[in-house]
Motif scaffolding. Structure first.
Motif, mmCIF file in Angstrom:
data_model
loop_
_atom_site.group_PDB
_atom_site.id
_atom_site.type_symbol
_atom_site.label_atom_id
_atom_site.label_comp_id
_atom_site.label_asym_id
_atom_site.label_seq_id
_atom_site.Cartn_x
_atom_site.Cartn_y
_atom_site.Cartn_z
ATOM 1 N N GLY A 137 -13.463 -6.545 3.477
ATOM 2 C CA GLY A 137 -12.026 -6.500 3.295
ATOM 3 C C GLY A 137 -11.368 -6.584 4.652
ATOM 4 N N PRO A 138 -10.069 -6.808 4.690
ATOM 5 C CA PRO A 138 -9.374 -6.816 5.978
ATOM 6 C C PRO A 138 -9.582 -5.490 6.715
ATOM 7 N N VAL A 139 -9.740 -5.578 8.021
ATOM 8 C CA VAL A 139 -9.932 -4.383 8.836
ATOM 9 C C VAL A 139 -8.579 -3.959 9.381
ATOM 10 N N ALA A 140 -8.085 -2.797 8.938
ATOM 11 C CA ALA A 140 -6.807 -2.267 9.411
ATOM 12 C C ALA A 140 -7.049 -1.290 10.554
ATOM 13 N N GLY A 141 -6.063 -1.183 11.441
ATOM 14 C CA GLY A 141 -6.208 -0.313 12.603
ATOM 15 C C GLY A 141 -6.768 -1.031 13.811
ATOM 16 N N VAL A 142 -6.593 -2.349 13.846
ATOM 17 C CA VAL A 142 -7.062 -3.170 14.958
ATOM 18 C C VAL A 142 -5.877 -4.004 15.445
ATOM 19 N N PRO A 143 -5.985 -4.638 16.627
ATOM 20 C CA PRO A 143 -4.821 -5.367 17.155
ATOM 21 C C PRO A 143 -4.223 -6.390 16.196
ATOM 22 N N SER A 144 -5.045 -7.134 15.475
ATOM 23 C CA SER A 144 -4.493 -8.153 14.581
ATOM 24 C C SER A 144 -3.805 -7.552 13.368
ATOM 25 N N LEU A 145 -4.242 -6.367 12.924
ATOM 26 C CA LEU A 145 -3.677 -5.715 11.741
ATOM 27 C C LEU A 145 -3.590 -4.214 12.016
ATOM 28 N N PRO A 146 -2.567 -3.779 12.717
ATOM 29 C CA PRO A 146 -2.490 -2.355 13.086
ATOM 30 C C PRO A 146 -2.391 -1.424 11.889
ATOM 31 N N LEU A 147 -1.696 -1.850 10.801
ATOM 32 C CA LEU A 147 -1.473 -0.994 9.639
ATOM 33 C C LEU A 147 -1.950 -1.690 8.374
ATOM 34 N N ASP A 148 -2.428 -0.903 7.429
ATOM 35 C CA ASP A 148 -2.757 -1.489 6.131
ATOM 36 C C ASP A 148 -1.457 -1.882 5.436
ATOM 37 N N PRO A 149 -1.510 -2.765 4.429
ATOM 38 C CA PRO A 149 -0.275 -3.275 3.834
ATOM 39 C C PRO A 149 0.632 -2.207 3.242
ATOM 40 N N LEU A 150 0.061 -1.199 2.575
ATOM 41 C CA LEU A 150 0.902 -0.185 1.940
ATOM 42 C C LEU A 150 1.686 0.606 2.986
ATOM 43 N N THR A 151 1.005 0.997 4.052
ATOM 44 C CA THR A 151 1.687 1.721 5.132
ATOM 45 C C THR A 151 2.729 0.836 5.799
ATOM 46 N N ALA A 152 2.373 -0.427 6.026
ATOM 47 C CA ALA A 152 3.311 -1.348 6.671
ATOM 48 C C ALA A 152 4.564 -1.539 5.826
ATOM 49 N N CYS A 153 4.396 -1.672 4.505
ATOM 50 C CA CYS A 153 5.557 -1.809 3.620
ATOM 51 C C CYS A 153 6.423 -0.550 3.664
ATOM 52 N N ALA A 154 5.776 0.602 3.634
ATOM 53 C CA ALA A 154 6.517 1.867 3.644
ATOM 54 C C ALA A 154 7.318 2.038 4.928
ATOM 55 N N GLU A 155 6.816 1.476 6.021
ATOM 56 C CA GLU A 155 7.510 1.585 7.310
ATOM 57 C C GLU A 155 8.492 0.446 7.548
ATOM 58 N N GLY A 156 8.686 -0.401 6.511
ATOM 59 C CA GLY A 156 9.658 -1.481 6.621
ATOM 60 C C GLY A 156 9.159 -2.711 7.333
ATOM 61 N N GLY A 157 7.852 -2.839 7.494
ATOM 62 C CA GLY A 157 7.313 -3.970 8.240
ATOM 63 C C GLY A 157 7.519 -5.309 7.580
ATOM 64 N N ALA A 158 7.777 -5.318 6.258
ATOM 65 C CA ALA A 158 8.007 -6.583 5.548
ATOM 66 C C ALA A 158 9.400 -6.629 4.945
ATOM 67 N N ARG A 159 10.308 -5.803 5.459
ATOM 68 C CA ARG A 159 11.625 -5.636 4.835
ATOM 69 C C ARG A 159 12.360 -6.961 4.677
#
Length: 502
Positions: free
Chosen positions: A282-304
């Motif tokens: 699966g995608p590796v979250a917590g690395v430079p290319s993907l710092p946050l998993d999608p659910l956390t990123a959405c919650a923080e407004g990353g895809a607003r």
């Protein structure tokens, strides 16, 4: 035959067999073959060509062991696997673009599956793009850095391939009638989670404007768990878990080793969470290319700034049970072990028993698994996006074939032939329960129109979550089903239970 000029060369396409007003161009390389000096590296630009490249056939699929009905299989030695396909309606006006990312647990599938033929969708005024990307260890395995001054191998190479394809679309799709200001990324299952990851990745910013997620799966890895998987796969392949050791193993060897590792979990009832669905990548979250998993990123407004359309099916996990790819749980003792492995409280199981009075243990287990991995996860993505100020339309596919509890349920993947308008294809009849009837054709037409409308305007035809009249839209063959309470499955999760406890 029609020709189109891209930045790397001229390609030719042909009228689609099912609609002469749609031109299909297959197997266009969007990146160089990811082998040899490019293996385990970020995608490189494709090599330009002279003359007209005949694009009548799909490109080779990524290394995998799957053999899917109606789709090509991978052959060892096939290297030019990073290609895409385009269905372009004949006309002059710039049209919205939909880029499709296929699913397959990050280890199988391709853009050449009959599910994903873009002819019908293109007939609704959308330029459709489907693509191949690296799978399995080649695309998602964590590779240690080489010794010395060698270039480190990035995580999430499969996602980087998808970004390379989106850059190709940005640079070239206007030649095929596409509007670069209206690009929608869509996917199902691991393809949906890939699209959700892209929405959270800095490298993908500005490459698309809307996202369609069908049955997004809760399956991101941590750097630590990905490293453990690398060690297991290397051991199964008989090579050191180092850059040189992994590079010495052929793609076929790593496919075989990955299959052995997954099968080991499947056979070992004491192996914990992976026993029930041994998807090891699966995608590796917590690395430079993907710092946050999608659910956390959405919650923080990353895809607003992106419009979302989210869908899942009401009986996701029944497909995995039907094809024998998940563990069997048939009695209360096995159900208790399953609940302990996932740290699910008794209150959750009691809630599902209340929702399904008299249901056998196996149905309770399948319902919980399907919602934990797909239904509730997709719904939480929608909630998080809406609560962060984003616009999201939520829907649920409930269509069954043969009546309640009969042959084919509203299971994983059953919605995709309807959304693409491909319900007539005999290869897909297993998914939908046989040849379609008139009501099925009407449902397919509604779903295809909704996709096309969302790609064009951001409005699929129902109110977004959190607005007046906003509710979960229901896809079914009977109009009266829209009045049912199909979201009752969420009640047992209301306490905010983690979907996958460590």
């Amino acid at each position: 035959m029609r020709v189109f000029a891209t930045r790397t060369g001229v390609v030719s396409g042909r009228p689609a067999a099912r609609d002469p007003d749609v031109v299909v161009v297959r197997g266009i390389p969007y990146a160089a073959p990811p082998f040899g000096a490019n293996r385990f590296m970020a995608p490189r630009p494709p090599t330009p060509w002279d003359g007209v490249r005949d694009c009548a056939a799909f490109g080779p699929v990524a290394p995998q062991s799957a053999q899917l009905p109606g789709a090509p299989v991978w052959s060892p030695g096939d290297e030019d696997v990073l290609s895409l396909n385009i269905w372009s309606p004949v006309g002059d006006d710039p049209l919205p673009v939909l880029v499709w990312i296929h699913g397959g647990a990050y280890v199988f599938g391709s853009s050449a599956q009959p599910d994903f033929d873009g002819t019908v969708l293109a007939g609704h005024g959308v330029v459709v793009v489907t693509l191949n990307y690296r799978l399995g260890f080649e695309g998602f395995g964590r590779v240690p850095p080489p010794t010395g001054d060698g270039e480190p191998c990035p995580d999430n190479r499969g996602l980087l391939d998808q970004i390379a394809a989106l850059r190709w679309v940005r640079d070239n799709i206007a030649a095929f009638g596409g509007d670069t200001e209206r690009v929608t990324v869509a996917g199902q299952s691991s393809g949906a989670t890939s699209a959700a990851c892209l929405a959270a990745m800095d490298e993908a910013r500005g490459l698309f404007h809307r996202v369609i997620l069908h049955s997004a799966v809760n399956a991101c890895a941590t750097p630590g768990s990905a490293a453990l998987t690398t060690a297991e796969v290397a051991a199964a392949a008989g090579v050191p878990a180092t850059y040189d050791g992994l590079l010495s193993a052929s793609p076929q060897a790593l496919v075989d080793a990955s299959d052995r590792v997954a099968d080991g979990y499947r056979r070992d009832s004491g192996s914990g969470q992976r026993h029930y669905d041994p998807a090891i990548y699966g995608p590796v979250a917590g690395v430079p290319s993907l710092p946050l998993d999608p659910l956390t990123a959405c919650a923080e407004g990353g895809a607003r700034g992106l419009g979302l359309m989210v869908c899942h099916t009401s009986e996701e996990y029944w497909l995995l049970d039907a094809v024998g790819s998940c563990a069997r749980v048939d009695d209360e003792e096995q159900l208790a072990v399953f609940a302990a492995d996932f740290r699910l409280p008794d209150t959750l199981l009691d809630g599902y028993r209340a929702l399904r009075p008299g249901a056998p243990v196996r149905d309770i287990y399948l319902a919980v698994c399907g919602d934990m991995l797909f239904g509730e996860y997709s719904s939480r993505l929608a909630d998080a996006h809406a609560e962060a100020g984003g616009r999201v339309h939520l829907s649920r596919f409930v269509r069954r074939c043969g009546g309640l509890g009969e042959r084919v349920r509203a299971w994983h993947c059953a919605d995709i032939p309807f959304a693409f308008g491909n319900v007539e294809d005999e290869y897909l009849h297993f998914l939908i329960g046989g040849p379609p009837g008139p009501a099925d054709r009407r449902l397919a037409a509604r779903m295809t129109r909704a996709w096309a409308a969302f790609a064009a305007t951001g409005d699929p035809g129902w109110a977004p979550v959190g607005t007046s009249g906003g509710r979960t839209h229901v896809w079914d063959t009977t109009p009266e089903s829209s009045g049912r309470t199909w979201d009752a499955f969420r009640a047992p999760w209301r306490a905010g239970l983690p979907l996958l406890a460590p």
